[in-house]
Write a protein that holds these residues in place. Structure first.
Motif, PDB file in Angstrom:
ATOM      1  N   GLN A   8      -6.272   3.858 -15.392  1.00  0.00           N
ATOM      2  CA  GLN A   8      -5.323   3.193 -14.838  1.00  0.00           C
ATOM      3  C   GLN A   8      -4.558   3.284 -13.607  1.00  0.00           C
ATOM      4  O   GLN A   8      -4.841   4.698 -13.421  1.00  0.00           O
ATOM      5  CB  GLN A   8      -3.562   3.780 -15.735  1.00  0.00           C
ATOM      6  CG  GLN A   8      -2.779   2.626 -15.350  1.00  0.00           C
ATOM      7  CD  GLN A   8      -3.155   0.835 -15.755  1.00  0.00           C
ATOM      8  OE1 GLN A   8      -3.422   0.540 -16.740  1.00  0.00           O
ATOM      9  NE2 GLN A   8      -2.300   0.568 -14.827  1.00  0.00           N
ATOM     10  N   HIS A   9      -5.088   2.911 -12.595  1.00  0.00           N
ATOM     11  CA  HIS A   9      -5.152   2.979 -10.924  1.00  0.00           C
ATOM     12  C   HIS A   9      -3.437   3.192 -10.575  1.00  0.00           C
ATOM     13  O   HIS A   9      -2.288   2.528 -11.223  1.00  0.00           O
ATOM     14  CB  HIS A   9      -5.258   2.344  -9.957  1.00  0.00           C
ATOM     15  CG  HIS A   9      -6.864   1.848 -10.013  1.00  0.00           C
ATOM     16  ND1 HIS A   9      -7.444   3.027  -9.691  1.00  0.00           N
ATOM     17  CD2 HIS A   9      -7.096   1.082 -10.946  1.00  0.00           C
ATOM     18  CE1 HIS A   9      -8.991   2.860 -10.124  1.00  0.00           C
ATOM     19  NE2 HIS A   9      -8.700   1.784 -10.235  1.00  0.00           N
ATOM     20  N   VAL A  10      -3.295   4.817  -9.559  1.00  0.00           N
ATOM     21  CA  VAL A  10      -1.839   4.489  -9.364  1.00  0.00           C
ATOM     22  C   VAL A  10      -1.263   3.129  -9.213  1.00  0.00           C
ATOM     23  O   VAL A  10       0.173   2.971  -9.096  1.00  0.00           O
ATOM     24  CB  VAL A  10      -1.441   5.055  -7.991  1.00  0.00           C
ATOM     25  CG1 VAL A  10      -0.007   5.872  -8.109  1.00  0.00           C
ATOM     26  CG2 VAL A  10      -1.834   7.021  -9.119  1.00  0.00           C
ATOM     27  N   ILE A  11      -1.526   2.203  -7.868  1.00  0.00           N
ATOM     28  CA  ILE A  11      -1.420   0.679  -7.602  1.00  0.00           C
ATOM     29  C   ILE A  11      -1.600   0.358  -7.948  1.00  0.00           C
ATOM     30  O   ILE A  11      -2.809  -0.447  -8.566  1.00  0.00           O
ATOM     31  CB  ILE A  11      -1.700   1.094  -5.727  1.00  0.00           C
ATOM     32  CG1 ILE A  11      -1.327   1.908  -5.037  1.00  0.00           C
ATOM     33  CG2 ILE A  11      -1.209  -0.644  -5.455  1.00  0.00           C
ATOM     34  CD1 ILE A  11      -2.137   2.573  -4.067  1.00  0.00           C
ATOM     35  N   ASP A  12      -0.363  -0.661  -8.622  1.00  0.00           N
ATOM     36  CA  ASP A  12      -0.806  -1.896  -9.495  1.00  0.00           C
ATOM     37  C   ASP A  12      -1.226  -3.488  -8.898  1.00  0.00           C
ATOM     38  O   ASP A  12      -0.725  -3.276  -7.666  1.00  0.00           O
ATOM     39  CB  ASP A  12      -0.295  -1.874 -10.909  1.00  0.00           C
ATOM     40  CG  ASP A  12       1.564  -2.522 -10.629  1.00  0.00           C
ATOM     41  OD1 ASP A  12       1.543  -2.736  -9.749  1.00  0.00           O
ATOM     42  OD2 ASP A  12       1.523  -1.855 -11.773  1.00  0.00           O
ATOM     43  N   ARG A  16       0.223  -4.725  -5.158  1.00  0.00           N
ATOM     44  CA  ARG A  16      -0.538  -4.899  -4.228  1.00  0.00           C
ATOM     45  C   ARG A  16       0.080  -6.193  -3.840  1.00  0.00           C
ATOM     46  O   ARG A  16       0.168  -7.050  -3.290  1.00  0.00           O
ATOM     47  CB  ARG A  16      -1.825  -5.242  -4.936  1.00  0.00           C
ATOM     48  CG  ARG A  16      -2.066  -3.583  -4.998  1.00  0.00           C
ATOM     49  CD  ARG A  16      -3.961  -4.309  -5.441  1.00  0.00           C
ATOM     50  NE  ARG A  16      -4.608  -2.380  -6.107  1.00  0.00           N
ATOM     51  CZ  ARG A  16      -4.730  -1.837  -5.627  1.00  0.00           C
ATOM     52  NH1 ARG A  16      -4.688  -1.644  -4.366  1.00  0.00           N
ATOM     53  NH2 ARG A  16      -4.841  -0.568  -5.877  1.00  0.00           N
ATOM     54  N   GLY A  17       0.234  -7.190  -5.182  1.00  0.00           N
ATOM     55  CA  GLY A  17       1.029  -8.109  -4.499  1.00  0.00           C
ATOM     56  C   GLY A  17       2.412  -8.213  -3.857  1.00  0.00           C
ATOM     57  O   GLY A  17       2.320  -9.086  -2.859  1.00  0.00           O
ATOM     58  N   MET A  92     -10.540  -9.992  -8.391  1.00  0.00           N
ATOM     59  CA  MET A  92     -10.413 -10.525  -6.742  1.00  0.00           C
ATOM     60  C   MET A  92      -7.886 -10.306  -7.458  1.00  0.00           C
ATOM     61  O   MET A  92      -7.529  -9.822  -6.490  1.00  0.00           O
ATOM     62  CB  MET A  92     -10.643 -11.412  -7.016  1.00  0.00           C
ATOM     63  CG  MET A  92     -12.015 -11.477  -5.788  1.00  0.00           C
ATOM     64  SD  MET A  92     -12.832 -12.570  -5.089  1.00  0.00           S
ATOM     65  CE  MET A  92     -13.743 -11.793  -4.235  1.00  0.00           C
ATOM     66  N   VAL A  93      -7.749 -10.704  -9.212  1.00  0.00           N
ATOM     67  CA  VAL A  93      -6.619 -10.812  -8.606  1.00  0.00           C
ATOM     68  C   VAL A  93      -5.821  -9.855  -8.917  1.00  0.00           C
ATOM     69  O   VAL A  93      -4.970  -9.466  -8.739  1.00  0.00           O
ATOM     70  CB  VAL A  93      -6.409 -11.878 -10.058  1.00  0.00           C
ATOM     71  CG1 VAL A  93      -5.228 -11.978 -10.592  1.00  0.00           C
ATOM     72  CG2 VAL A  93      -6.752 -13.690 -10.060  1.00  0.00           C
ATOM     73  N   ASP A  94      -6.379  -8.726  -9.232  1.00  0.00           N
ATOM     74  CA  ASP A  94      -5.767  -7.146  -9.274  1.00  0.00           C
ATOM     75  C   ASP A  94      -6.003  -6.900  -8.050  1.00  0.00           C
ATOM     76  O   ASP A  94      -5.240  -6.450  -7.723  1.00  0.00           O
ATOM     77  CB  ASP A  94      -6.896  -6.534 -10.099  1.00  0.00           C
ATOM     78  CG  ASP A  94      -6.436  -5.595 -11.709  1.00  0.00           C
ATOM     79  OD1 ASP A  94      -5.381  -6.194 -12.283  1.00  0.00           O
ATOM     80  OD2 ASP A  94      -7.211  -5.529 -12.085  1.00  0.00           O
ATOM     81  N   ALA A  95      -6.331  -7.148  -6.853  1.00  0.00           N
ATOM     82  CA  ALA A  95      -6.886  -6.225  -5.783  1.00  0.00           C
ATOM     83  C   ALA A  95      -5.034  -6.862  -4.996  1.00  0.00           C
ATOM     84  O   ALA A  95      -5.169  -7.256  -3.869  1.00  0.00           O
ATOM     85  CB  ALA A  95      -7.808  -6.840  -5.054  1.00  0.00           C
ATOM     86  N   GLY A  96      -4.927  -8.597  -5.507  1.00  0.00           N
ATOM     87  CA  GLY A  96      -3.741  -8.764  -4.762  1.00  0.00           C
ATOM     88  C   GLY A  96      -3.486 -10.389  -4.726  1.00  0.00           C
ATOM     89  O   GLY A  96      -2.306 -10.593  -3.755  1.00  0.00           O
ATOM     90  N   LEU A  97      -5.019 -10.988  -4.413  1.00  0.00           N
ATOM     91  CA  LEU A  97      -4.935 -12.287  -4.064  1.00  0.00           C
ATOM     92  C   LEU A  97      -4.600 -13.692  -4.745  1.00  0.00           C
ATOM     93  O   LEU A  97      -4.403 -12.965  -5.716  1.00  0.00           O
ATOM     94  CB  LEU A  97      -6.812 -12.104  -3.342  1.00  0.00           C
ATOM     95  CG  LEU A  97      -6.941 -11.093  -2.915  1.00  0.00           C
ATOM     96  CD1 LEU A  97      -9.117 -11.221  -2.752  1.00  0.00           C
ATOM     97  CD2 LEU A  97      -6.336 -11.129  -1.354  1.00  0.00           C
TER      98      LEU A  97
END
Ligand SMILES: Nc1ncnc2c1ncn2[C@@H]1O[C@H](COP(=O)(O)OS(=O)(=O)O)[C@@H](OP(=O)(O)O)[C@H]1O
Ligand SMILES: Nc1ncnc2c1ncn2[C@@H]1O[C@H](COP(=O)(O)OP(=O)(O)O)[C@@H](O)[C@H]1O
Length: 205
Positions: A8-12, A16-17, A92-97
């Motif tokens: 589980q990454h710290v930044i979700d 990011r969104g 890519m959605v996870d990356a906030g895009l």
């Protein structure tokens, strides 16, 4: 596989969104070759990008030059193509895009499998429902002519099936109306479901 534990990454995704002022989603355009998927997705991406949103467009023709260049057009290869694309889109959605994709994606099962990768509301199916007769008359790449003459096998709509979506979030027939109106319909929808803040689009008109 059982020895691999999800980290589980710290930044979700939500953080990011928020940083980008948008709610990350996948906009999945599906339809026959020549229906207008790339044109519509490209015009929508441009409108979003020019308004300051953070986007990426995944396109069948391009992905098949790299990530999926080992795959053809049998139903098995299309399944694998769309499995890979679904997983890439999810990252890519996870990356906030705001991710847009333009793949024929001919079967209900393939599209439902990608939908199942996302929480409710994060996968938005856009059926580009332009009739086969119009797509064939357009034939921008000459592929329908080749399919009819038997030069290309397994061509969607001619010698390989296309299963119409049963519950797409949006349906657009590009043989009716103009591109600007169609893009505005998509932008209005994205504002209504709060993927973007419509006020940020005011510069467009
Ligand atoms: N047999 C066959 N059937 C359908 N399409 C074919 C075929 N052979 C090549 N092409 C070209 O490949 C593009 C479709 O690739 P996709 O990755 O979107 O297809 S799929 O979702 O895996 O079914 C498609 O591009 P679009 O016209 O942009 O849809 C065609 O240009
Ligand atoms: N919104 C539209 N209105 C009218 N014609 C369109 C529209 N979108 C695409 N077209 C026409 O259809 C052709 C195929 O469009 P394209 O976006 O390449 O389809 P696809 O990606 O589904 O294969 C284009 O060359 C263009 O002539």
């Amino acid at each position: 596989m059982t020895d691999i534990v999800w980290h589980q990454h710290v930044i979700d995704q939500a953080a990011r969104g928020d940083q980008k002022g948008q709610s990350p989603v996948l906009l999945w355009f599906t339809g026959l070759s020549g229906s207008g998927k790339s044109t519509l997705a490209g015009a929508l991406e441009r409108a979003l990008f020019e308004s300051g949103f953070h986007t990426y467009l995944l396109d069948g023709d391009n992905v098949r030059h790299g990530l999926c260049k080992d795959l053809g057009f049998s139903l098995e290869d299309r399944d694998e193509n769309l499995r890979r694309v679904g997983e890439v889109a999810k990252l890519m959605v996870d990356a906030g895009l705001v991710v847009l994709s333009a793949f024929i994606s001919p079967t209900l099962a393939e599209r439902e499998r990608v939908r199942a990768l996302f929480p409710e509301g994060k996968f938005i199916e856009i059926h580009v429902s332009t009739p086969l007769s119009v797509c064939e008359a357009r034939d921008p790449k000459g592929l329908y002519a080749k399919a009819r003459s038997g030069e290309i096998a397994n061509f969607t709509g001619i010698s390989s099936p296309y299963e119409q979506p049963l519950a797409a979030e949006l349906t657009i027939d590009t043989s009716k109306g103009d591109l600007t109106t169609q893009v505005n319909t998509l932008l209005d929808y994205l504002s209504a479901i709060q993927v973007i803040d419509g006020k940020q689009l005011s510069a467009l008109a």
